[in-house]
Design an enzyme around this catalytic site. Structure first.
Site, PDB file in Angstrom:
ATOM      1  N   ARG A 312       0.811  -1.236   0.000  1.00 16.48           N
ATOM      2  CA  ARG A 312       0.000   0.000   0.000  1.00 16.48           C
ATOM      3  C   ARG A 312       0.842   1.283   0.000  1.00 16.48           C
ATOM      4  NH1 ARG A 312      -3.082   1.450   3.449  1.00 16.48           N
ATOM      5  NH2 ARG A 312      -4.737   2.227   2.136  1.00 16.48           N
ATOM      6  N   CYS A 344      14.699  -4.515  -4.262  1.00 18.63           N
ATOM      7  CA  CYS A 344      15.504  -3.663  -5.139  1.00 18.63           C
ATOM      8  C   CYS A 344      14.642  -2.681  -5.939  1.00 18.63           C
ATOM      9  CB  CYS A 344      16.314  -4.541  -6.091  1.00 18.63           C
ATOM     10  SG  CYS A 344      17.301  -5.700  -5.176  1.00 18.63           S
TER      11      CYS A 344
END
Ligand code: PLP
Length: 429
Positions: A312, A344
């Protein structure tokens, strides 16, 4: 509001110290409160005592089968949007006559499954889908009930990604088109047009957009009544907002009271499809601090949960309150940090420029309000096994989903014979 709070220096879920859960089950782990879940369901259920109604919990918010089951045990139904969610609802013991099925694109197999499960209503929102349901129902000698999802063209005043009731959104059918469908309903010989459905968005904090949308739908039902068309189910969707930060959403009782004068006009059962309202503040995500990293102008708190566990903040820039499980004296002072995960992506963060008490490696943090659209939106991105889920009830904690393992990650993958062979041939060269 919810059952997560400090008792002295320790953060608890109901009467269980969350540090014990972190020690026993590891991190990242989602923890849910049984009491908060049932309280939220009952609050809404009681608020609508004045009208015949069914609360169909929106399974997408948190699909864990234990959560579906505990709500079903309270008498709750289910709102599903896929064959998978229907499967969960059935397995959790949700009564089939309390299951409604929404979504803009149901496949043949999903329609068949829902027909054979004898669900209460198909919420449908295109003529093409109605034709398909009609055809498959005929083949299976079924006559399902349909709720047409109309698009009331109302601004829910929420995040653009979770606004669904405006005419430019992909959801619902315009009132004009819906009227034509009702007038020509006879051509769908295997369908019973019995419902009207609206769902205008999610995390809606004011009653005003609901009042506007419900008024439009009630006017529409009155227009149908004048044509001798009777509606038996009015589904007003979900979308009730919760407190993440400083919001002050309407209470269930205020919401119900604001709709009462409009709902008095109709003579049918009401359906509600709350998701976030029930589970949002009933869950937290526990995550351990791995490292503290100082950069030129920033301090990063790197934790072991990531955007794959709770997307979220990355997806909607959503705010989640974050608290240490244990207050220490040092924590009287605080600093401004970014709380980030190991994935990443620069978008992998839980908080940016957030004031947090001083924390160090191995401290555990609780990310609050993570019970809705948390685990259910999680993924294996970066080949990260998904988190464990634990339910707290009456002072005990129960593992309701095991942490995934590396084996789980590749369970359904296959190195076909042709690749194994080409590997051997390359080795020989
Ligand atoms: N009903 C429908 C049709 C939905 O699409 C959604 C959410 O997307 C819901 C109910 C549940 O919404 P919320 O979790 O905001 O209550």
């Amino acid at each position: 509001m919810h059952d997560f709070s400090y008792v002295g220096k320790n953060f608890y879920c109901e009467n269980v110290n969350l540090r014990e859960i972190a020690q026993k089950f590891g991190t990242p782990t989602y923890v849910y409160s049984y009491k908060t879940l049932t309280d939220h369901y009952l609050k809404l259920d009681r608020a609508f005592d004045y009208i015949t109604h069914i609360i169909c919990y929106s399974i997408k918010a948190n699909s864990n089968i234990a959560i579906c089951k505990l709500l079903a045990d309270q008498g709750c139904g289910a709102d599903v949007v896929s064959g998978g969610e229907l499967y969960r609802a059935v397995k959790a013991g949700v009564k089939s006559d309390k299951i409604v099925y929404a979504g803009v694109g149901k496949t043949d197999d999903e329609i068949k499954f829902a027909l054979l499960s004898n669900i209460l209503l198909f919420n449908s929102e295109s003529q093409a889908e109605l034709e398909l349901i009609n055809k498959i129902a005929g083949e299976l000698k079924k006559r399902p009930k349909i709720g047409l999802r109309i698009n009331p063209d109302v601004d829910a005043k929420t995040h653009a990604y979770i606004t669904t009731g405006k005419k430019e959104n992909k959801f619902g059918i315009s009132l004009n088109e819906a009227f034509k469908i009702y007038k020509t309903a006879n051509r769908y010989r295997n369908l019973q047009f019995r419902g009207i459905h609206i769902h205008i968005g999610s995390q809606i904090t004011s009653v005003q957009p609901y009042v506007e949308a419900v008024k439009k739908a009630v006017d529409f039902m009155n227009k149908l009544k004048c044509e001798g068309i009777k509606i038996d189910y009015f589904n007003i969707g979900g979308g009730l907002g919760i407190i993440y930060d400083k919001e002050s959403p309407a209470k269930a009782s205020e919401f119900a009271a604001s709709l009462k004068p409009l709902l008095k006009e109709i003579d049918c059962s009401l359906i509600l499809e709350p998701g976030r309202f029930i589970t949002g503040n009933a869950g937290v995500l526990l995550t351990k601090v791995l490292f503290i990293k100082k950069a030129v102008n920033k301090k990063f708190v790197i934790v072991d949960a990531a955007m794959n566990d709770l997307v979220r903040p990355s997806l909607y820039n959503a705010y989640h309150n974050i608290l240490p499980l244990q207050k220490s004296d040092e924590q009287k002072s605080s600093e401004i940090v970014d709380i980030v995960g190991p994935v990443c992506e620069s978008g992998d963060f839980f908080a940016k420029d957030r004031r947090l008490p001083f924390v160090k490696s191995n401290d555990v943090l609780a990310i609050l309000s993570a019970g809705a659209y948390g685990f259910s939106m999680s993924s294996n991105y970066n080949s990260r096994p998904r988190a464990a889920e634990v339910l707290v009830k009456d002072g005990q904690c129960y593992l309701i989903r095991k942490r995934e393992t590396y084996q789980d990650l590749i369970r359904n993958e296959k190195i076909s014979a042709i690749l194994a062979k080409s590997g051997q041939e390359n080795e020989k060269k």
